[in-house]
Design a protein around this motif. Structure first.
Motif, short mmCIF file in Angstrom:
data_model
loop_
_atom_site.label_atom_id
_atom_site.label_comp_id
_atom_site.label_asym_id
_atom_site.label_seq_id
_atom_site.Cartn_x
_atom_site.Cartn_y
_atom_site.Cartn_z
N TYR A 155 0.82 -1.21 0.00
CA TYR A 155 0.00 0.00 0.00
C TYR A 155 0.86 1.26 0.00
CZ TYR A 155 -3.27 3.60 1.45
OH TYR A 155 -4.01 4.76 1.51
N LEU A 156 1.96 1.24 0.74
CA LEU A 156 2.85 2.40 0.79
C LEU A 156 3.37 2.75 -0.59
CD1 LEU A 156 4.68 4.52 2.16
CD2 LEU A 156 6.31 2.67 2.62
N PHE A 157 3.85 1.76 -1.30
CA PHE A 157 4.48 2.04 -2.61
C PHE A 157 3.45 2.21 -3.72
CE2 PHE A 157 8.04 0.08 -0.34
CZ PHE A 157 9.06 0.98 -0.64
N ALA A 158 2.36 1.43 -3.66
CA ALA A 158 1.38 1.49 -4.75
C ALA A 158 0.25 2.46 -4.48
CB ALA A 158 0.80 0.09 -5.00
N GLY A 159 0.02 2.79 -3.21
CA GLY A 159 -1.09 3.66 -2.86
C GLY A 159 -0.66 5.04 -2.44
N THR A 160 -0.16 5.16 -1.21
CA THR A 160 0.24 6.47 -0.69
C THR A 160 1.40 7.07 -1.47
OG1 THR A 160 -0.45 5.80 1.53
CG2 THR A 160 1.02 7.69 1.37
N GLY A 161 2.39 6.26 -1.72
CA GLY A 161 3.60 6.75 -2.37
C GLY A 161 4.65 7.08 -1.33
N LEU A 162 5.86 6.64 -1.56
CA LEU A 162 6.94 6.82 -0.58
C LEU A 162 7.23 8.29 -0.34
CD1 LEU A 162 8.85 5.06 1.13
CD2 LEU A 162 10.53 5.26 -0.71
N ASN A 163 7.06 9.11 -1.37
CA ASN A 163 7.38 10.53 -1.26
C ASN A 163 6.11 11.40 -1.32
OD1 ASN A 163 10.31 10.20 -1.21
ND2 ASN A 163 10.08 9.54 -3.35
N ALA A 164 5.06 10.92 -0.70
CA ALA A 164 3.80 11.67 -0.71
C ALA A 164 3.96 13.00 0.01
CB ALA A 164 2.72 10.84 -0.03
N GLU A 165 3.19 13.98 -0.41
CA GLU A 165 3.22 15.29 0.25
C GLU A 165 2.59 15.19 1.64
OE1 GLU A 165 1.34 18.17 -2.19
OE2 GLU A 165 2.79 18.00 -3.84
N PHE A 166 2.98 16.14 2.51
CA PHE A 166 2.43 16.16 3.86
C PHE A 166 0.93 16.46 3.82
CE2 PHE A 166 6.89 17.53 4.93
CZ PHE A 166 7.22 16.38 5.63
N GLN A 167 0.19 15.80 4.73
CA GLN A 167 -1.23 16.07 4.87
C GLN A 167 -1.52 16.39 6.33
OE1 GLN A 167 -3.79 13.03 3.20
NE2 GLN A 167 -2.24 12.43 1.72
N GLY A 168 -2.37 17.37 6.56
CA GLY A 168 -2.82 17.69 7.91
C GLY A 168 -1.69 17.95 8.88
#
Length: 435
Positions: free
Chosen positions: A34-47
């Motif tokens: 899920y981290l690599f295929a969904g959220t993304g390792l370099n996802a932007e900050f949220q909240g």
């Protein structure tokens, strides 16, 4: 289908360490995918993610905690753990996301251990552990730089050591529990009330003359003593830096104001929050964050005392939105996630509500105490399933016990149906822990 039951029995007969390892690895694989295929390792900050990252970066790079205007605005445990990772990787948010995935992966293993200890039934423990490994919110929160992963692990751990102390009456169990109580409070502020909630509920339960899961007076004295000692470094640090007694964070007034400061606002009435610009405009000149927070707290209390008749509606909606199946109950549109969680959460809640944990509440009160604490503290602020998530594992454990009872009932009435019989027989079997 006749091979299903022997396979399940082989898993159930495995030693605890092997099952726990399988659960951790299984959970880790799902969460990494899920981290690599969904959220993304370099996802932007949220909240709130950026705040936790900033605290961790400050500690790892400069040995300082926070900034001049934010000395204790966030609970320290999660950023402290992140700072340890950052010492190795540098202030890389992707490393913090991997850390969250790893922490989350240990929760199902711990559920299995505590489930065995609490229910004495391997079927219930195994079912609950695998269910949480696949539980969508647990997978969703795992890569986020928030407190959810740490808190969900600590709740299960603190429950387990409390039960251990109740069974064995050992000082080691009491000391570890006291430490975990403090770390819980330093991970999310509302959980600093954990030892007080457990003591009060034990005193109430004792009137029913039950001997399940009780601590002696000596154990409580030791537990509270360790709890206070473990909190002391943080409290002393805040006393030096902020010249005030701050056992958790400096955000109580802030949260109280944004959730109760404008009781006639639509968002607050719906159980959410609203940051009223006029109320949040505070002249902070010459004031530290404790003093600013005190001003916000007083403004919120003034609103509550002046308009207390308006409180029932937001409190009702906070309660409703704590228990809802919708991941975001404030989204006006229905989503695919709502449909998925409806199919999952409604049966879980129903099985928990009618299962043995609620019916035999005197026996299962430690689990109910954690659930009650999470629920009642939500009523003060705003309601969302995110605040329920730390105790979702306990609700799933109770639902698993209810499901096993349901399987026994179904076997007595549908046992001759070949496609159902193997699984129902396995679930219905009296498989006690250690046998």
């Amino acid at each position: 289908m006749t091979s299903i039951s022997p396979r399940f029995n082989q898993i159930g007969a495995s030693n605890t360490a092997r099952v726990v390892l399988v659960l951790i690895v299984f959970s880790l694989v799902i969460r990494l995918v899920y981290l690599f295929a969904g959220t993304g390792l370099n996802a932007e900050f949220q909240g709130d993610e950026f705040d936790y990252h900033t605290f961790a970066e400050s500690l790892s790079e400069r040995g300082e905690w926070g900034s001049d205007s934010a000395r204790a605005t966030r609970p320290p445990v999660t950023p402290f753990l992140m700072s340890i990772v950052y010492l190795v990787t540098g202030p890389d948010p992707s490393a913090a996301r991997v850390m969250g995935v790893v922490i989350s992966s240990f929760v199902p293993g711990l559920i299995y251990i505590v489930g065995l200890q609490f229910t004495k039934n391997q079927r219930v423990a195994l079912l609950a552990a695998f269910a949480f490994a696949l539980y969508p919110p647990a997978v969703f929160y795992s890569p986020l730089i928030l407190t959810e992963n740490v808190i969900s692990l600590l709740v299960i751990g603190a429950l387990g050591t409390f039960l251990w102390g109740s069974q064995k009456k050992t000082t080691a169990a009491v000391v570890i529990t006291g430490v975990l109580w403090a770390i819980l409070g330093l991970s999310r502020s509302v959980y600093i009330l954990t030892p007080f909630a457990f003591l009060i509920i034990q005193l109430l339960i004792s009137r029913f003359q039950t001997d399940d899961w009780f601590w002696s007076r000596k154990m409580w004295v030791i537990g509270f003593g360790v709890f206070v000692l473990t909190l002391s470094p943080w409290v002393i640090r805040n006393a030096i830096v902020l010249d005030a007694f701050v056992p958790t964070t400096t955000r109580f007034g802030h949260l109280l104001l944004m959730t109760n400061g404008t009781l006639d606002h639509t968002d607050i009435k719906s159980g959410q929050y609203f940051k009223n610009p006029k109320l949040f405009a505070v002249d902070g000149t010459g004031k530290n964050e404790v003093e600013v927070d005190a001003i916000k707290r007083d403004r919120a209390i003034d609103e509550i005392t002046s308009n207390w008749r308006k409180l029932p509606q937001p409190i009702f909606n906070r309660a409703k939105n704590f228990w809802t199946f919708r991941p975001n109950p404030y989204n006006p549109s229905r989503t695919k996630n709502d449909s998925i969680m409806f199919v999952i959460w409604v049966p879980v809640l129903a099985l928990f509500a009618v299962g043995p944990f609620v019916r035999s509440w005197k026996r299962h009160w430690p689990v109910l105490a954690f659930v009650l604490l999470a629920f009642t503290t939500t009523l003060l602020f705003w309601g969302t399933p995110r605040f329920r998530f730390p105790v979702d594992a306990l609700l799933i454990l109770g639902a698993a016990a209810g499901f096993v009872e349901l399987a026994r009932w179904m076997l007595s009435r549908t046992g001759k149906i070949p496609i159902l019989k193997p699984a129902l027989c396995w679930l219905s079997a009296e498989k006690e822990a250690g046998h």
